[in-house]
Design an enzyme around this catalytic site. Sequence first.
Site, short mmCIF file in Angstrom:
data_model
loop_
_atom_site.label_atom_id
_atom_site.label_comp_id
_atom_site.label_asym_id
_atom_site.label_seq_id
_atom_site.Cartn_x
_atom_site.Cartn_y
_atom_site.Cartn_z
N HIS A 120 -5.46 -38.34 5.15
CA HIS A 120 -4.59 -38.07 6.44
C HIS A 120 -3.62 -39.10 6.59
CE1 HIS A 120 -7.25 -34.94 8.07
NE2 HIS A 120 -8.11 -35.58 7.30
N HIS B 120 -8.14 -35.72 -0.74
CA HIS B 120 -8.43 -35.43 0.66
C HIS B 120 -7.75 -36.78 1.59
CE1 HIS B 120 -10.00 -33.25 4.08
NE2 HIS B 120 -9.89 -34.39 4.73
N GLU C 199 -17.61 -29.74 8.92
CA GLU C 199 -17.75 -31.14 9.08
C GLU C 199 -18.61 -31.65 10.40
OE1 GLU C 199 -14.03 -33.31 9.44
OE2 GLU C 199 -15.24 -35.26 9.33
N GLN D 10 -5.58 -29.32 13.56
CA GLN D 10 -6.53 -30.10 14.10
C GLN D 10 -7.28 -29.65 15.12
OE1 GLN D 10 -7.24 -34.09 13.37
NE2 GLN D 10 -8.97 -32.81 14.10
N ASP E 276 -9.71 -39.98 2.61
CA ASP E 276 -9.87 -39.28 4.26
C ASP E 276 -9.01 -40.16 4.84
OD1 ASP E 276 -10.27 -37.29 6.11
OD2 ASP E 276 -12.49 -37.84 6.21
N HIS F 230 -11.02 -28.09 6.16
CA HIS F 230 -11.90 -28.84 6.84
C HIS F 230 -13.07 -27.92 7.02
CE1 HIS F 230 -9.05 -32.08 6.92
NE2 HIS F 230 -9.73 -32.91 7.40
ZN LIG Z 1 -10.03 -34.93 6.84
#
Ligand SMILES: [Zn+2]
Length: 429
Positions: free
Chosen positions: A63, A61, A217, A156, A313, A214
């Site tokens: 970005h 995971h 979260e 996102q 992450d 996701h």
């Molecule tokens: Zn993430």
Amino acid sequence: MNQPDSLWICGATLPDGRTGQDVLVADGRIAAIGPNLAVAPAVPKLEADGWLLAPPFVDPHFHMDATLSHGLPRVNDSGTLLEGIALWGELKPQLTQQALVDRALQYCDWAVAKGLLAIRSHVDVCDDRLLAVEALLHVKRRVAPWLDLQLVAFPQDGVLRSPTALVNLKRALDLGVDVVGGIPHFERTMADGAESVRLLCELAAERGLRVDMHCDESDDPLSRHIETLAFQTQRLGLQGRVTGSHLTSMHSMDNYYVSKLLPLIREAQVHAVANPLINITLQGRHDTYPKRRGMTRVPELMAAGVNVAFGHDCAMDPWYALGSGDMLEVAQMGLHVAQMTSQAQMRACFDAVTVNAARLMGLEGYGLEVGHHADLVLLQARDPVEAIRLRATRLAVVRRGRIVARTPAATATLSLPDRPDTVDWTLRR
Ligand SMILES: [Zn+2]
């Protein structure tokens, strides 16, 4: 670089505790493992000298579209998730494809040096230009000889909340992005969140793709989209192909409800990813004291038979100013936050950044077995627990039988007052 793809690694300790093991590589794959292998003298030799030889680290995971953008266009003053999202929104219109590619390639170099040879990266599809998607697809092709980069189409701003997100997400998949992403807790309502899970899982089923959302979260104990994700996984026959990332609301959920939820996740064979570095810094921000730690219930998920991996992450991006591509740092933080201090649990934290993560990504030919890819990392440690304790030096990193990175062993020379001798410190075996 003209290197052979045969290699003889001599005298290693393996993660399962076997010592004095040779590994012979031919045609980029592991041809034999055992003590005192008979090897032709012409085969290049890597002396392991008793150190730990493990399969490479895997980050399930990340970005990569945001990485190494720390300080652009300004730093995140509060260090919070919401300011990070706002900052990313400010940065997005200024992004150029070249800058994205340069930063991603730089991170991949860091990764290889740290023995991290497979990364699943989410890529934001909420920019109609799909700049980041095109940039990371380019990077994926560029790094393929030394690093497996798997991409997730990540809306996102919410696949339903953002007007063009669904169209863009499908365009990204058409361009070759591997995995369907989502963010149900960020949709406008719980119902929209559940609807987003349904439609995204159906899209994945239609296209024969994996899913990685996701999911929850949030510190809101009523954020229960993981239940819907497990249900849709079952309904659509996606068992083993779906991942719930973060799952931080589970930290705050009612225990009785969790006792029902864990078997449902297990039954649907949904994988779980915790992101210890980020969850420990971003969750619990509305609390005074005691402050919730915000990481999902890692040992309980593992005990229920769920495959759990740890992700990095973020690294030097709008959400997190730290990070270096070191999955042993991730494992160490996960171990501490989850209080996984038994011998078996500490070893499980090593698995969470290696074999468990590889399983979740569906990596072909991963692992220390004959016939598998010769992708390996030689660590200056005696066993996986010591590797985590020391965040051990990666003495050598091997990809398909070729040494792609080396780091000198950590040593120190001490010159102490009132001590006549000069002391050379190095880790004793
Ligand atoms: Zn993430």
